[in-house]
Design a protein around this motif. Structure first.
Motif, PDB file in Angstrom:
ATOM      1  N   ILE A  93       0.841  -1.204   0.000  1.00 25.74           N
ATOM      2  CA  ILE A  93       0.000   0.000   0.000  1.00 25.74           C
ATOM      3  C   ILE A  93       0.872   1.248   0.000  1.00 25.74           C
ATOM      4  CG2 ILE A  93      -1.637   1.349   1.384  1.00 25.74           C
ATOM      5  CD1 ILE A  93      -2.842  -1.321   2.293  1.00 25.74           C
ATOM      6  N   PHE A  94       1.942   1.201   0.819  1.00 26.18           N
ATOM      7  CA  PHE A  94       2.832   2.356   0.899  1.00 26.18           C
ATOM      8  C   PHE A  94       3.476   2.634  -0.452  1.00 26.18           C
ATOM      9  CE2 PHE A  94       7.167   4.002   1.409  1.00 26.18           C
ATOM     10  CZ  PHE A  94       6.860   5.227   1.960  1.00 26.18           C
ATOM     11  N   ILE A  95       3.933   1.530  -1.103  1.00 29.44           N
ATOM     12  CA  ILE A  95       4.640   1.717  -2.361  1.00 29.44           C
ATOM     13  C   ILE A  95       3.722   2.344  -3.404  1.00 29.44           C
ATOM     14  CG2 ILE A  95       5.648   0.460  -4.291  1.00 29.44           C
ATOM     15  CD1 ILE A  95       6.773  -1.469  -2.159  1.00 29.44           C
TER      16      ILE A  95
ATOM     17  N   ALA B 259       9.663  11.929  -8.360  1.00 26.40           N
ATOM     18  CA  ALA B 259       9.739  10.758  -7.492  1.00 26.40           C
ATOM     19  C   ALA B 259       8.459   9.935  -7.579  1.00 26.40           C
ATOM     20  CB  ALA B 259       9.993  11.198  -6.053  1.00 26.40           C
ATOM     21  N   LEU B 260       7.343  10.590  -7.927  1.00 28.31           N
ATOM     22  CA  LEU B 260       6.083   9.856  -8.021  1.00 28.31           C
ATOM     23  C   LEU B 260       5.991   9.079  -9.335  1.00 28.31           C
ATOM     24  CD1 LEU B 260       3.623  12.557  -6.655  1.00 28.31           C
ATOM     25  CD2 LEU B 260       4.507  10.550  -5.486  1.00 28.31           C
ATOM     26  N   HIS B 261       6.838   9.413 -10.305  1.00 27.67           N
ATOM     27  CA  HIS B 261       6.803   8.770 -11.616  1.00 27.67           C
ATOM     28  C   HIS B 261       7.461   7.392 -11.529  1.00 27.67           C
ATOM     29  CE1 HIS B 261       7.994   8.176 -15.869  1.00 27.67           C
ATOM     30  NE2 HIS B 261       6.895   8.854 -16.121  1.00 27.67           N
ATOM     31  N   PRO B 262       6.893   6.382 -12.231  1.00 25.19           N
ATOM     32  CA  PRO B 262       7.446   5.025 -12.117  1.00 25.19           C
ATOM     33  C   PRO B 262       8.934   4.952 -12.447  1.00 25.19           C
ATOM     34  CG  PRO B 262       5.428   5.019 -13.414  1.00 25.19           C
ATOM     35  CD  PRO B 262       5.715   6.443 -13.095  1.00 25.19           C
ATOM     36  N   ARG B 263       9.391   5.765 -13.412  1.00 26.65           N
ATOM     37  CA  ARG B 263      10.808   5.699 -13.748  1.00 26.65           C
ATOM     38  C   ARG B 263      11.566   6.926 -13.265  1.00 26.65           C
ATOM     39  NH1 ARG B 263      10.859   5.793 -19.237  1.00 26.65           N
ATOM     40  NH2 ARG B 263       8.614   5.940 -19.217  1.00 26.65           N
ATOM     41  N   GLY B 264      10.942   7.673 -12.353  1.00 30.31           N
ATOM     42  CA  GLY B 264      11.651   8.794 -11.749  1.00 30.31           C
ATOM     43  C   GLY B 264      11.871   9.965 -12.677  1.00 30.31           C
TER      44      GLY B 264
ATOM     45  N   ARG C  95       9.495   5.571  -4.286  1.00 25.04           N
ATOM     46  CA  ARG C  95       9.956   5.104  -5.597  1.00 25.04           C
ATOM     47  C   ARG C  95      11.031   4.024  -5.432  1.00 25.04           C
ATOM     48  NH1 ARG C  95      13.917   6.999  -9.013  1.00 25.04           N
ATOM     49  NH2 ARG C  95      14.146   8.964  -7.903  1.00 25.04           N
ATOM     50  N   ARG C  96      11.939   4.229  -4.456  1.00 25.23           N
ATOM     51  CA  ARG C  96      13.043   3.276  -4.290  1.00 25.23           C
ATOM     52  C   ARG C  96      12.556   1.901  -3.896  1.00 25.23           C
ATOM     53  NH1 ARG C  96      18.378   5.799  -5.064  1.00 25.23           N
ATOM     54  NH2 ARG C  96      17.479   7.410  -6.343  1.00 25.23           N
ATOM     55  N   MET C  97      11.396   1.846  -3.218  1.00 20.49           N
ATOM     56  CA  MET C  97      10.935   0.548  -2.725  1.00 20.49           C
ATOM     57  C   MET C  97      10.252  -0.267  -3.805  1.00 20.49           C
ATOM     58  SD  MET C  97       9.657   1.602   1.055  1.00 20.49           S
ATOM     59  CE  MET C  97       8.831   0.081   1.463  1.00 20.49           C
ATOM     60  N   ARG C  98       9.990   0.365  -4.944  1.00 16.45           N
ATOM     61  CA  ARG C  98       9.310  -0.375  -6.011  1.00 16.45           C
ATOM     62  C   ARG C  98      10.142  -1.545  -6.478  1.00 16.45           C
ATOM     63  NH1 ARG C  98       7.108   4.706  -8.407  1.00 16.45           N
ATOM     64  NH2 ARG C  98       5.009   4.727  -7.608  1.00 16.45           N
TER      65      ARG C  98
END
Lengths: 318, 325
Positions: free
Chosen positions: A10-12, A260-265, A315-318
């Protein structure tokens, strides 16, 4: 990651949005005025100029650079338009054009330095910032404002008018956001800009005219910020030297929260809008809490640091 | 920026490379000829004393850049050092104005600096926020906290120790100059004469290579941020002495001068990298130019224009010389 349920999942996916919502809920509980339609429009209105500046910043960050001179372009936009009307009696359309052209000069200088002399964008725009600030001080004899009370209604409407009840500055910011979104996220141009920002040498090899795109981007970003300057000038009916600096850090923060919210940063327009609205909401909410000016400043700074950390961690946790 | 070439640079490249120094020398000579009292010991003292806070924060910044790499956006940079310095000065001034002792004030300022350094380090090395963004937002937050501490007021300080740092002489020179020199020397020793410092430089030179050879690059980078914050702490006393107290708004100018001096210093170094002595030299030259133009009677509004053009000229020379190799 598909199908992971649980706190981490959920956090990710929703971490930043949840915090956004939590803040909104908190402000609404502390002061019920926060959640009224009128106040939400206040937030949108208060965020309009920042959004316009942040859009320009998004473009430059997408090319792989950074622009520390956005505030100067904004100041030049306000100064050129107001001086055109006051000293040369220009009508408001000409004044707007003068403002945008004046702001674009800042972009041209940046482009000449970055493309022509291959100075790094950070140093080039820092130099432009120094020079632009000094030019304003010299021009205004030390930084006194140039006020112009009798401005034409057309110009005044940039800040005071409305379209069907929606304040004009929100309308202008929204139109610019749509244009930026289409160009940056949905056009070949945008692909090229992103390609260049991700790997310059690969983009060059692929036949993208890197230099030409860079020049256009720096000028376009500065022109966009100058539009913000027109609105700022119209709303207070004067040009205040060096006032654009206030938007610089917030614009950078909004762009990077969005990235940071973008999937690829990658920096992107919807993300930037989310970042701007978050910052606008925090300022508005803290104002409504009636805190001391200094406390409010410190809190919004701390919230800024935490929001950035959270967005990047997500983003890093994805 | 970091591609090492074995062939020695051509004569043209070397001539271009020393252009920034020649430019500065020419400008100082020009000022010396036009400002009556510029070339005097008194002015030199004034320049040095004026530059001390910048010298110290620049030394801290150059450690961070050495460890993080010299790309301004993705490499190491710490823009929060001036804010840390101003916060420490604010804490000391506020505490002294409330009849507190200097010892406890110093300890509190030190703890505040450590906290800033540790937060920077954690954000960069644990969470992975880029240093530019981390330290830019920390700058805003720390300045905000300082404004809460001091309520955005100017606070005068007349504690004997601070006045001593401001006024005392040793062998005819202000005592603050050798003290600042000692701080810079200590940082230089750390960076160039200790194993730890060399490890930090290796990390900045090539992070991958440093990791393969078994260095804990995260820890080293974290350490560089803590050391930079401590440099901010040290600079705060020179700020207090220079301004006879703490004033709100000092941080903006300090930030601009720090960045200007540090990257100007890089233009003086043969390999165009940020070095500690380059940064110190840069800080002194920036102060010399500011004071020089002031004593020539140039309007203070013009100094930003002159400084901005200088950065651009020097950096442009640097990039042209780099390409000429």
């Amino acid at each position: 990651m598909v199908g992971t349920i649980g706190l981490r999942g959920i956090f990710i996916r929703f971490g930043f949005l949840l915090v956004f919502a939590a803040f909104a809920l908190f402000f609404a509980v502390v002061n019920p005025v926060f959640a009224t339609g009128g106040n939400l429009m206040n937030i949108a209105e208060g965020s309009a100029i920042l959004l316009i500046v942040a859009l320009g910043m998004t473009l430059i960050v997408a090319t792989g650079g950074i622009d520390l001179s956005v505030g100067i372009a904004l100041d030049f936009g306000a100064a050129f338009s107001i001086v055109a009307m006051q000293s040369y009696g220009a009508d408001w359309v000409t004044a707007c054009a003068a403002g945008v052209i004046g702001g674009s000069l800042v972009g041209l200088l940046n482009a000449a330095l970055v493309v022509g002399l291959r100075v790094s964008p950070f140093m080039a725009t820092l130099g432009t910032f120094f020079i632009g600030s000094s030019v304003q001080r010299i021009f205004t004899n030390g930084g006194g404002p140039i006020s112009f009370r009798q401005m034409p209604d057309g110009f005044r409407n940039l800040a005071m008018g409305n379209v069907g009840g929606v304040p004009m500055e929100v309308v202008i910011a929204a139109i610019l956001a749509v244009i930026y979104f289409v160009v940056l996220e949905r056009s070949v141009w945008g692909r090229r800009i992103h390609a260049m920002g991700m790997q310059r040498s690969a983009a060059t090899v692929a036949g993208i005219r890197v230099n030409r795109i860079l020049i256009v981007c720096y000028v376009a970003a500065a022109a966009t910020c100058a539009v913000g300057g027109l609105i700022a000038g119209a709303s207070i009916r004067m040009f205040t030297p060096l006032s654009g600096f206030a938007y610089l850090l917030d614009a950078i923060a909004a762009v990077f929260i969005g990235a940071a919210l973008h999937p690829r940063g990658r920096p992107n327009v919807p993300g930037t809008i989310a970042g701007v609205l978050f910052l606008g909401m925090v300022v508005n909410g803290l104002n409504l809490m009636g805190l001391n000016f200094n406390t409010k400043d410190a809190l919004s700074g701390i919230i800024l640091v935490s929001a950035l950390a959270l967005a990047v961690a997500q983003r890093r946790m994805r | 920026m970091s591609d090492a070439r074995i062939a020695p640079p051509s004569f043209g490249a070397r001539a271009l490379g020393s252009a920034p120094l020649i430019l500065f020398a020419a400008m100082l000579v020009y000022i010396g000829l036009n400002a009556p009292n510029f070339l005097s010991l008194f002015t030199l003292e004034l320049i040095l004393v004026q530059s001390l806070p910048v010298v110290i924060v620049c030394s801290g910044l150059s450690l961070v850049v050495m460890t993080g790499g010299d790309d301004v956006v993705s490499g190491g940079i710490d823009l929060s050092i001036p804010a840390t310095a101003v916060l420490c000065a604010g804490i000391v001034a506020q505490w002294l104005s409330g009849d507190g002792g200097l010892g406890l004030a110093t300890v509190m300022a030190l703890l505040a600096a450590l906290a800033v350094g540790l937060v920077n380090a954690a954000l960069v090395t644990r969470i992975g926020v880029t240093p530019l963004l981390t330290t830019l937002s920390m700058f805003v937050a720390v300045v905000g906290i300082n404004n809460v501490v001091t309520q955005s007021r100017r606070i005068g300080v007349d504690h004997p120790a601070i006045l001593w740092l401001r006024d005392a002489d040793v062998l005819g020179w202000p005592v603050s100059i050798p003290i600042a020199l000692l701080v810079a020397l200590a940082l230089y020793h750390l960076a160039h004469r200790t194993r730890l410092g060399l490890h930090m430089q290796a990390t900045g030179g090539s992070r991958d290579a440093a990791e393969i050879s078994g260095l804990d690059t995260r820890k080293l980078q974290a350490l560089s941020f803590v050391l930079a914050a401590l440099a901010g702490f040290a600079a705060s006393f020179f700020l207090l002495a220079r301004g006879s107290g703490s004033s709100p708004g000092t941080e903006d100018n300090l930030l601009l001068e720090m960045v200007l001096a540090t990257f100007l210093g890089a233009a003086f170094s043969p390999r165009r990298v940020v070095t500690l002595w380059g940064a110190v030299l840069g800080a002194i030259l920036v102060a010399a130019i500011s004071i020089g133009f002031k004593s020539m009677g140039v309007d203070v509004f013009w100094t930003g224009l002159i400084k901005g053009s200088l950065i651009l000229i020097v950096v442009a020379f640097g990039s042209v010389a780099q390409r000429g190799r």
